[in-house]
Design an enzyme around this catalytic site. Structure first.
Site, PDB file in Angstrom:
ATOM      1  N   LYS A   1       0.844  -1.189   0.000  1.00 22.43           N
ATOM      2  CA  LYS A   1       0.000   0.000   0.000  1.00 22.43           C
ATOM      3  C   LYS A   1       0.875   1.232   0.000  1.00 22.43           C
ATOM      4  CE  LYS A   1      -2.260   2.086   3.167  1.00 22.43           C
ATOM      5  NZ  LYS A   1      -1.528   3.394   3.067  1.00 22.43           N
ATOM      6  N   ASN A   2       0.325   2.324  -0.590  1.00 19.19           N
ATOM      7  CA  ASN A   2       0.945   3.624  -0.408  1.00 19.19           C
ATOM      8  C   ASN A   2      -0.129   4.665  -0.134  1.00 19.19           C
ATOM      9  OD1 ASN A   2       0.746   2.990  -3.372  1.00 19.19           O
ATOM     10  ND2 ASN A   2       1.465   5.081  -3.664  1.00 19.19           N
ATOM     11  N   ASP A   3      -0.382   5.613  -1.013  1.00 21.28           N
ATOM     12  CA  ASP A   3      -1.157   6.797  -0.656  1.00 21.28           C
ATOM     13  C   ASP A   3      -2.546   6.502  -0.085  1.00 21.28           C
ATOM     14  OD1 ASP A   3       1.002   8.008  -1.783  1.00 21.28           O
ATOM     15  OD2 ASP A   3      -0.113   9.121  -3.300  1.00 21.28           O
TER      16      ASP A   3
ATOM     17  N   TRP B   1      -4.302   5.914  -9.766  1.00 23.71           N
ATOM     18  CA  TRP B   1      -3.448   6.607  -8.810  1.00 23.71           C
ATOM     19  C   TRP B   1      -4.339   7.347  -7.820  1.00 23.71           C
ATOM     20  CZ3 TRP B   1       0.215   9.017 -13.082  1.00 23.71           C
ATOM     21  CH2 TRP B   1       0.880   7.971 -13.727  1.00 23.71           C
TER      22      TRP B   1
ATOM     23  N   GLU C   1       2.424  17.302  -4.218  1.00 21.64           N
ATOM     24  CA  GLU C   1       1.533  16.169  -4.474  1.00 21.64           C
ATOM     25  C   GLU C   1       0.381  16.190  -3.476  1.00 21.64           C
ATOM     26  OE1 GLU C   1       3.791  12.515  -6.280  1.00 21.64           O
ATOM     27  OE2 GLU C   1       4.724  12.961  -4.346  1.00 21.64           O
TER      28      GLU C   1
ATOM     29  N   TRP D   1       9.366   8.133  -0.268  1.00 23.33           N
ATOM     30  CA  TRP D   1       9.853   7.610  -1.533  1.00 23.33           C
ATOM     31  C   TRP D   1      11.373   7.486  -1.605  1.00 23.33           C
ATOM     32  CZ3 TRP D   1       6.713   4.856  -4.081  1.00 23.33           C
ATOM     33  CH2 TRP D   1       5.346   5.145  -4.106  1.00 23.33           C
TER      34      TRP D   1
END
Length: 485
Positions: free
Chosen positions: A14-16, A75, A192, A282
């Site tokens: 998982k990320n964002d 995304w 971002e 990152w």
């Protein structure tokens, strides 16, 4: 090494985080998920979990599939509830505006915004159209739409990350977007995951907040969630100050999103929000022993309650661990007041806990120096530990993971005012993370750490000064695993 009380992905990656929405009495939390990560696959879908208290989550699997319609993988974006059917999918449809790449309509590697919709309360989604609702062939960075309902102008509003600026767009129907303004900053690195919302402060006033995940390490500043308070007229954001404030001064609180709190009747509380951030960055996204020990890579820092407070130099967001966390204590150690001059090892060993106290020191000392705080995740013999403390001569609070296993080594710090001679501290420790909250969340620092087995000691220290740690309380925490729905 899976955390006891923080959110973690069931498997793979998982990320964002994506901004949670409130449907039928519970919060629906979506996040970017790669089911093929361990096998070397690429691309992310949106996976869904639900919670009622921001601590215990139930997993529901993938809600927005990747590589479904030829427009690339999914995304970041945001979801809204279209109560008036402005988009034509039905009243109450959940509509997601999502960044995808489609090489036949935007340059290769380019980015555009697409609509997905759900008519089952956000449980599953279908593409709303094959064509993007917003594209710009001239912009390489064009992503992470954050959409809100602009009630003053009876329209939808979007903030979009465009490299060194945030583009502002308006729409009547979530499908036709017009650029109405921007907020540009060339000194904060790549921008971002924007955020925008209005909030009621503790003095009763109302302020707008514009947030963004930024990387200002080249200026000696964090790479976390930067924000400004100010005024918003539908096309321009006018900040109260040029320099941003930071929601977290640590290494690992990226891609964070805020979302409103809802009371028992379901109404939004304008004085309280929540925020959840990715416990990673990152610079080292694939560096974690949980790949070997537990077959996954992806945790979040604890959900935090946000309140807007008036300070001498303007308005700021104060962040504290979400209130329901205290209900997950499995054992509580109440040590009372502890006077420390030098080092004091506690007879408590734990790997997941909430430590709270107020630290007091003598402000009449001639030199006003001293280093006061804690060593946690401490190895027997002290060769490894994470230090969290107050440097009175700085003056600053700091979090230092240098002497433990960690992604990059390092120390972060945030200013604090030592003139009162006292400050409240909360320290969350949970297997692979340490979070330091100072002065009721006026400053926060979050680090990813990887203690070795048995590195679970706790030390108090006061070096160069005598300190009293008042009402020391250590609550061991655990959230029972919940079955997948």
């Amino acid at each position: 090494m899976r955390p006891e009380f923080h959110f973690s992905v069931p498997d793979n990656w998982k990320n964002d985080p994506q901004r949670p929405i409130f449907v039928d009495g519970e919060y629906h939390y979506y996040y970017l998920y790669n089911a093929d990560y361990l096998a070397g696959g690429i691309g992310t879908s949106w996976r869904r979990a639900t919670t009622r208290d921001h601590v215990s989550f139930v997993d529901h699997g993938v809600a927005v599939e990747k590589f479904t319609n030829g427009n690339g993988d999914c995304w970041s974006g945001s979801l809204v509830i279209d109560t008036e059917d402005t988009a034509g999918f039905g009243r109450g449809a959940v509509v997601a505006v999502v960044t995808q790449a489609r090489v036949d309509q935007v340059p290769e590697g380019g980015q555009a915004q697409y609509i997905w919709y759900s008519t089952d309360g956000g449980r599953s989604f279908r593409p709303g159209a094959n064509d993007p609702v917003l594209a710009d062939p001239e912009r390489t960075e064009f992503r992470d739409p954050k959409v809100i309902w602009d009630s003053s102008r009876d329209r939808w509003f979007m903030a979009l990350a465009e490299g060194d600026r945030l583009g502002f767009y308006a729409s009547p129907d979530l499908a036709t977007w017009t650029r109405v303004g921007e907020y540009a900053r060339g000194d904060l690195g790549l921008l971002e995951c924007p955020d925008i919302f209005e909030m009621t402060a503790d003095d009763g006033s109302s302020r707008w907040v514009l947030g963004v995940s930024a990387n200002a390490k080249h200026r000696g500043l964090p790479a976390t969630y930067a924000y400004w308070t100010g005024a918003f007229d539908g096309s321009r954001f006018l900040p109260d100050a040029h320099e941003p404030r930071w929601l977290d001064w640590g290494f690992d609180f990226y891609g964070a999103v805020t979302y409103p709190h809802h009371d028992a009747s379901g109404e939004e509380d304008a004085s309280l929000r929540h925020v959840i951030g990715w416990a990673n960055f990152w610079d080292y996204p694939h560096n974690t022993p949980t790949l070997v020990t537990d077959g996954y890579n992806g945790d979040d820092m604890i959900v935090r309650d946000l309140r807007l407070v008036r300070e001498y130099d303007g308005y700021a967001l104060a962040a504290t661990p979400t209130a329901a966390l205290t209900g997950y204590a499995t054992r509580t150690h109440r040590l009372g007041d502890v006077e420390v001059d030098g080092d004091l090892d506690l007879g408590i060993r734990a790997s997941a806990y909430d430590l709270s106290c107020e630290i007091q020191w003598n402000t009449e000392a001639a030199d006003h120096t001293g280093d006061i705080g804690f060593e946690v995740c401490r190895a027997v013999g002290g060769s490894r530990f994470v230090a969290a403390g107050l440097n009175l001569s700085g003056p600053h609070a700091y979090l230092d993971r240098t002497l433990t296993v960690n992604p990059t080594r390092g120390r972060t710090q945030a200013a604090f005012d030592p003139s009162t001679g006292r400050v409240g501290i909360r320290l969350l420790v949970d297997r692979t993370s340490v979070e330091l909250f100072v002065d009721n969340g006026r400053s926060v620092q979050s680090h990813r750490v990887f203690p070795a087995p048995g590195d679970d000691g706790i030390r108090l220290f006061a070096r160069g000064a005598t300190a009293v740690f008042r009402d020391v309380t250590i609550s061991e925490l655990s959230v029972p695993p919940t079955p997948r729905a």
